[in-house]
Design an enzyme around this catalytic site. Sequence first.
Site, short mmCIF file in Angstrom:
data_model
loop_
_atom_site.label_atom_id
_atom_site.label_comp_id
_atom_site.label_asym_id
_atom_site.label_seq_id
_atom_site.Cartn_x
_atom_site.Cartn_y
_atom_site.Cartn_z
N HIS A 76 -5.34 3.41 6.57
CA HIS A 76 -3.97 2.95 6.34
C HIS A 76 -4.03 1.64 5.57
CE1 HIS A 76 0.37 2.60 7.20
NE2 HIS A 76 0.12 1.29 7.20
N CYS A 77 -3.40 1.61 4.40
CA CYS A 77 -3.40 0.43 3.54
C CYS A 77 -2.12 -0.37 3.82
CB CYS A 77 -3.47 0.83 2.07
SG CYS A 77 -3.38 -0.57 0.92
#
Length: 274
Positions: free
Chosen positions: A121-122
């Site tokens: 997850h960025c």
Amino acid sequence: MLVLRLLNVVAPAYFLCISLVTFVLQLFVFIPSMFRDPSTTSLFSPALLHGALFLFLSANALGNYVLVIQSSPEDLGKDLNLGEGAEVADWLDGSRSPGSALPSTHFCRLCARVTQRHDHHCFFTGNCIGSRNMRNFIMFCLYTSLACLDSLVAGMAYISATLSMSFADPLAFLTLLPHSISQFFSGALLSSEMFVILMLYLWLGIGLACAGFCCHQMLLILRGQTRYQVRKGMVVKARPWRENLREVFGKKWLLGLLIPVQNVESSYRRQKEK
């Protein structure tokens, strides 16, 4: 979870603010200062060449940034028939093996979706990185690193001309910040010049971080792995590295290297359509 959700909002705002500051410094400070050199012709002046290069790098960085968000991994929850109650809880606490429903799937708590070939997850894009936007994410990291390097070089040239100093000595850059802080508080350095010096170190840090992350992702792609699989210790079937690259970058990889283009569809969707 509250801290992660807050970071999911603050990180994109931080990136956009840094991008805006970089644009302002480049277009209104660095590039105009290059026009002051009378020894160059107007057609091949450093200002025009540098401006064209900066716009190319920035367009690719921001274009791929938008495509990473636009090509968010689709929610496979409905297609996987997760059900209600206990089955969903199994996904939430990670007790169910991701491969039991579909290989390399993962439920993200922040995005509240099940993604195919989940990598991580960025927080800077505010969504998950998976099979649909992996290529755009790598291009985003690459061009962000190059844009920061370009801004770093232009900023060093501006500081060198403004303060009449040379960066020929490698230690000059390392000692620039402490000397600048002492001069700033003594009144010998303008606040605008101090701000540019601080941005030099910020561009260096962001550029190195993005370059390292890009190299790390490329290594995982060559191995046919994702960060989630490595973190969970999942065994991946060995495949030729050319197939792994083709799965992420597609056949038109050169076009995606030059301009921001939509990523190839996930292997899951192609299998579903068949």
